[in-house]
Motif scaffolding. Sequence first.
Motif, PDB file in Angstrom:
ATOM      1  N   PHE A  39       0.839  -1.195   0.000  1.00 35.66           N
ATOM      2  CA  PHE A  39       0.000   0.000   0.000  1.00 35.66           C
ATOM      3  C   PHE A  39       0.876   1.248   0.000  1.00 35.66           C
ATOM      4  O   PHE A  39       0.667   2.177  -0.785  1.00 35.66           O
ATOM      5  CB  PHE A  39      -0.916  -0.024   1.228  1.00 35.66           C
ATOM      6  N   LEU A  40       1.892   1.239   0.878  1.00 34.90           N
ATOM      7  CA  LEU A  40       2.775   2.404   0.944  1.00 34.90           C
ATOM      8  C   LEU A  40       3.544   2.576  -0.366  1.00 34.90           C
ATOM      9  O   LEU A  40       3.689   3.681  -0.880  1.00 34.90           O
ATOM     10  CB  LEU A  40       3.740   2.262   2.122  1.00 34.90           C
ATOM     11  N   LYS A  41       4.011   1.447  -0.891  1.00 36.09           N
ATOM     12  CA  LYS A  41       4.738   1.504  -2.148  1.00 36.09           C
ATOM     13  C   LYS A  41       3.851   2.079  -3.251  1.00 36.09           C
ATOM     14  O   LYS A  41       4.275   2.929  -4.050  1.00 36.09           O
ATOM     15  CB  LYS A  41       5.191   0.094  -2.550  1.00 36.09           C
ATOM     16  N   ALA A  42       2.591   1.621  -3.241  1.00 36.29           N
ATOM     17  CA  ALA A  42       1.657   2.080  -4.267  1.00 36.29           C
ATOM     18  C   ALA A  42       1.394   3.572  -4.133  1.00 36.29           C
ATOM     19  O   ALA A  42       1.340   4.294  -5.128  1.00 36.29           O
ATOM     20  CB  ALA A  42       0.354   1.304  -4.165  1.00 36.29           C
ATOM     21  N   LEU A  43       1.251   4.031  -2.894  1.00 37.54           N
ATOM     22  CA  LEU A  43       1.022   5.461  -2.692  1.00 37.54           C
ATOM     23  C   LEU A  43       2.206   6.257  -3.228  1.00 37.54           C
ATOM     24  O   LEU A  43       2.038   7.268  -3.913  1.00 37.54           O
ATOM     25  CB  LEU A  43       0.841   5.758  -1.210  1.00 37.54           C
ATOM     26  N   ASN A  44       3.398   5.776  -2.900  1.00 38.85           N
ATOM     27  CA  ASN A  44       4.606   6.437  -3.364  1.00 38.85           C
ATOM     28  C   ASN A  44       4.615   6.504  -4.892  1.00 38.85           C
ATOM     29  O   ASN A  44       4.828   7.564  -5.488  1.00 38.85           O
ATOM     30  CB  ASN A  44       5.826   5.667  -2.834  1.00 38.85           C
TER      31      ASN A  44
ATOM     32  N   ALA B 259       1.613  -3.881  -6.196  1.00 40.42           N
ATOM     33  CA  ALA B 259       1.347  -5.064  -5.374  1.00 40.42           C
ATOM     34  C   ALA B 259       1.179  -6.317  -6.228  1.00 40.42           C
ATOM     35  O   ALA B 259       1.143  -7.419  -5.705  1.00 40.42           O
ATOM     36  CB  ALA B 259       0.098  -4.850  -4.526  1.00 40.42           C
ATOM     37  N   GLY B 260       1.065  -6.162  -7.521  1.00 46.28           N
ATOM     38  CA  GLY B 260       0.824  -7.303  -8.389  1.00 46.28           C
ATOM     39  C   GLY B 260      -0.652  -7.639  -8.418  1.00 46.28           C
ATOM     40  O   GLY B 260      -1.365  -7.439  -7.429  1.00 46.28           O
ATOM     41  N   LEU B 261      -1.133  -8.139  -9.545  1.00 39.99           N
ATOM     42  CA  LEU B 261      -2.536  -8.514  -9.643  1.00 39.99           C
ATOM     43  C   LEU B 261      -2.826  -9.643  -8.661  1.00 39.99           C
ATOM     44  O   LEU B 261      -2.038 -10.573  -8.534  1.00 39.99           O
ATOM     45  CB  LEU B 261      -2.871  -8.972 -11.058  1.00 39.99           C
ATOM     46  N   GLY B 262      -3.938  -9.548  -7.953  1.00 37.81           N
ATOM     47  CA  GLY B 262      -4.258 -10.597  -6.998  1.00 37.81           C
ATOM     48  C   GLY B 262      -5.090 -10.066  -5.861  1.00 37.81           C
ATOM     49  O   GLY B 262      -5.559  -8.927  -5.908  1.00 37.81           O
ATOM     50  N   SER B 263      -5.271 -10.890  -4.845  1.00 31.97           N
ATOM     51  CA  SER B 263      -6.230 -10.502  -3.812  1.00 31.97           C
ATOM     52  C   SER B 263      -5.736  -9.314  -2.988  1.00 31.97           C
ATOM     53  O   SER B 263      -6.536  -8.519  -2.526  1.00 31.97           O
ATOM     54  CB  SER B 263      -6.530 -11.689  -2.911  1.00 31.97           C
ATOM     55  N   THR B 264      -4.409  -9.174  -2.825  1.00 34.78           N
ATOM     56  CA  THR B 264      -3.936  -8.042  -2.026  1.00 34.78           C
ATOM     57  C   THR B 264      -4.337  -6.715  -2.666  1.00 34.78           C
ATOM     58  O   THR B 264      -4.911  -5.843  -2.015  1.00 34.78           O
ATOM     59  CB  THR B 264      -2.407  -8.087  -1.868  1.00 34.78           C
ATOM     60  N   ALA B 265      -4.048  -6.586  -3.944  1.00 33.41           N
ATOM     61  CA  ALA B 265      -4.418  -5.353  -4.639  1.00 33.41           C
ATOM     62  C   ALA B 265      -5.924  -5.148  -4.594  1.00 33.41           C
ATOM     63  O   ALA B 265      -6.408  -4.028  -4.402  1.00 33.41           O
ATOM     64  CB  ALA B 265      -3.942  -5.399  -6.084  1.00 33.41           C
ATOM     65  N   ALA B 266      -6.677  -6.242  -4.742  1.00 28.37           N
ATOM     66  CA  ALA B 266      -8.136  -6.118  -4.742  1.00 28.37           C
ATOM     67  C   ALA B 266      -8.638  -5.633  -3.389  1.00 28.37           C
ATOM     68  O   ALA B 266      -9.499  -4.752  -3.317  1.00 28.37           O
ATOM     69  CB  ALA B 266      -8.772  -7.459  -5.089  1.00 28.37           C
TER      70      ALA B 266
END
Lengths: 266, 264, 276
Positions: free
Chosen positions: A47-52, B132-139
Motif C-alpha cells: 500500500f505504501l509503495k503504491a502510494l509512493n 502489489a501485483g494482480l491478486g487478492s492483495t491489490a483487490a
Amino acid sequence: MQPVEQTNLFFRQRRWSSLLGFVLIGLLSLGSAWLTEFDSVRAVTSFLKALNWLFTRFHPTVESLAKLPKIGEKMAETILMAITATMMAAGISMVLAIIGSQTTRVNSFFGTISRGLASVLRNVPVIGWALILQFSFGQGMITGLLALLFGTTGYLTRAFIETIDGSSDSSVEALRASGANYLHVIRHAVLPSSLPQMMSWILYMIETNVRDATLVGILTGSGIGFLFELYYKGSYYNHASLIVLVIILVVIGIETLSNQIRRIIL
Amino acid sequence: MTTVPRKPFDKSQVWLRTVLLLLTGVTLYTLMQLSAPDLDQKLALMADNFRLMFSESHFKHLTLLEGLYGIAITLSLAIQTTLIGALGALMLGLLAARNLAPHWLTSIIKSFVALIRAIPTILWVLIFAVSAGLGSTAAVIGMTFHTVSYLTKSYSESFEEIEPGVIEALRGCGARWWQIVFQAVLPTSLHPILSWTFIRFEINFLNAVAMGAAAGAGGIGFDLFMAGGHYLDFREVGMITYLIIAVSMILESSSIQLKKRLEL
Amino acid sequence: MELLEIRDVSKIYNRQTVALSNISLNVGEGEFVSIIGPSGAGKSTLLRCINRMIDPSSGAVFFQQNRIDQLPKKKLRQVRTQIGMVFQHYNLVNRLTVFENVLHGRLGYKSTLAGVLGYYDSFERRAAYEILAALGLQEQVFKRCDQLSGGQKQRVGIARALLQRPKMLLCDEPIASLDPSSSKIIMDHLQRISREMKITCLVNLHQVDVAIKYSDRIIGIRNGEVVFDGPPAQITPLIIEQIYGTEAHELILSLETLQPGQKSPVKQSEVAHAAC
Ligand SMILES: Nc1ncnc2c1ncn2[C@@H]1O[C@H](COP(=O)(O)OP(=O)(O)OP(=O)(O)O)[C@@H](O)[C@H]1O
Ligand SMILES: [Mg+2]
C-alpha cells in the motif's frame, strides 16, 4: 437484591455482550484473512509503495495531453452509454414497479413475478451480465449497454417500488374513492407524487453507471474502460493517469449537477 | 364569464420535465448512433442462450465443492474490505461530521472522500496492482479504498442527524470529545451505522465477484470468468450465476431482516 | 462574594443580531431565580453564556471566583462540572438506559478512557440510584429512555445534572413541553433542590404565574436587556407590560387580579389546577 449489586449485574452483562461482539468480529476477520491468504504485512508495505508510486509516477505528462481528444471521445461514449442504459432501465422499471408495488399492483401474482425478476437482475453483478451477454453479442458497446441495462433495471425497480409505496398511498386511496379507473390513478396520483423522487434515483444511477461502465468497458472492450486497459497493459501510465483525472472530473461534475437538479425538483 | 386562472409557473415541474426530456433525447440519439447489424437475430440468440444457460446449467470444469470454495473466498474478500473499510470510515466519519469537528476539517475530508469515490473500484484495484501485483492483495486495498469513502459519507451524515441538544448536554456536564463520541454519538447512530455497513457488505460481495473476474482476485468471480471467457461454457456460467444469485439474495434478505429488527 | 456575577455581558450573533446587551447580575448561593421574557429576548443565550456553551462577545462572567469567559479549555471543563444544565427537550441519549444517562453527569470528573468505556465505580452508581429514587424513578432505572414519558425524561435530566454535584442549575424552559401535572412535579423538585440542597437555580420560564409561585426573585428580559429584577411580590401588570410589550393582552388580563404586594396570584394557575 441490593440496587448496587443490580447495577453491577447490568454493567457486567453490557461488558460481556460487547466483548462477545468484538470476539465475533475478530474471528470473522481472522477466518476470512486465512481463507484469502491475506498477508497484512505485505498489504501495508505494498500500500505504501503504491502510494509512493501514485504520487511520483502516476501523473500526466505533456505527451499524454496529446491523447486528450481520444480520451474525450471515449469518455463521451461512456457517458452516453450510462445515460442510455439508465433511461431504458427507467422505462422498464417504471412498468415493473407499478406492477410490483403494494399500492398499485394488479394482483399479487404479477407483483411477486415483477419483484422476483428485479431481485434476480440486481443480484447478478454487472460483470456477470457482461460475461453472459458476450456469448450473444460479442465484444462491443451493445454488450456493455445491455449489461448495464440489466443491473440498473433490477436496482431501479426496487427503488421505484419503495418510492411509490412511500409517497402515494393516501392520494391513491383518495382517487380510488372518487371512482377513477386504474390508469387515471396511475397518471394523476402515482406519477405526480413519485416522479421527483424517481428522477433523483435516475440521476444517482447515471452517476453509478458511469463508474460501472468503466468496469464493463474493460471486459467488453468499449468506452473509457477499454482505453484505460489499453494504456495500462502497455504501461503508458501517464496516459492512464490522465484518464483517471478525466473520470474524476466527469463523475464529480455529474454529482454536482445532480445535486443542483435535486435541490430544485425535490 | 369566468376564466380559469392560468396555471402558475412551477419551477420544479419545469425543471423535472426539461431534464427528463433532455435525457430521453440523449438516449434516442445514442440508440440511433448505435450500429447493430442483425439485432433481431442476436436477440433471438440471446434468448436461446439464456434458456440453455438457466435450464441446462451444469458443473463441468468445476465441482460444487469448488464452487462453494470460490463463494467462500469471495465472501471473505467482502468481509475483509467491509470491516477494514468500516473501521477507517468510523474515524474519518467522526472527523467529517459538522457537529463533531471544525468546519475546515470536515470540508477537507468530505472533498477527499468524494475524490476517492469518483474513481471506479476497478481502477483503484488496477492502480494498486502496479506495485502489489494482480491478486487478492491489490483487490482488498482497492476495494477498501472505495468502501472507506462510501462509508465515511454515510456515517458522517448519520452523525450529523444527532440532535444537537444531546451533544450540548454532555458538553455541559464537562465531558470530553471522545467521551461524547462513545457515550452519545455511537449509541445513538448504532443502527444507521450497522445498516449502512450491511448495505456496503452486499455491494462489496458483488464487487468482489467483479474483481475476481476482471482483476484476478480469485474466488467465484474468477471461476465465472474462466467458464465464460475461457471455456465458453454457458451452461456452467448459468450454474455459477445461480450460486451468486443465491448468496446475494441471502445477504439481501438478511440485510432487510436486520433493518426491520433495528427499526423496532 | 456572590456565587455568580455577570458583568456587562453582551452577545452579538454573526455581527448583526444583538441577543444580549450589557447584562449585569449577581446571584447568591441557594437562590431560586426565574428569568422571564418574550420569545427571542435572549434568555437561552444568557444561560448559555454562563457555562460558556456560547462565548459572550464582551463582558465578564465570574463563578466562584473563576472568570469563566477567560478559562482555558481544561479548567472550563472542571468548572462546568459545578454547573448542571436542564433542557426543554431533555437532551437524553434515547437509546441508552435511564441509569447510563444519569451517570453521564459524572463524565466531567473521569479520565477520558474511563468515560469512553463507561466505567463507573460503586459510589457513583449508588449515588445515581439514590438520586433516581429521590426523584421517584426507582422503577425506571434500567428502562431505555425512549420508553419514558416527558415528565419522567425531565426527571432523568434533573438526575443527570444533580449527579454532577453542582453548585448551580441552569434550567432552560424545563416545563415548556410538559403537561400541567408533570410541570408541577418538576417545579416542586427544583424548589426542593434549591431549598434543601442549597443549589442555586436559574430557570427560564414562559409561565409568569409559575415564576411568581416558585421564585425568590424574578428577572425580566426584553430585547437582550434586563427590564425587571426583583422579588415576585413586585410584579405588577405594568411590569408585565414592560417585559412582554403591550400586545400581550391576554397575559395582562390574566394577571389583572394581581395586586401589588401580594405574595401569590389569586388567579387559578395551571399549576394550581394540577395540585387539585
Ligand atoms: N445560533 C444563533 N445564531 C444566530 N442568532 C441566534 C442564535 N441563537 C439565537 N439567536 C438570536 O438571538 C436572539 C435571542 O435568542 P434566544 O434563543 O436567546 O431567545 P430566547 O429568549 O431564549 O427565546 P425563546 O423564548 O424563544 O427560547 C434571537 O433574536 C435569536 O434569533
Ligand atoms: Mg430559548
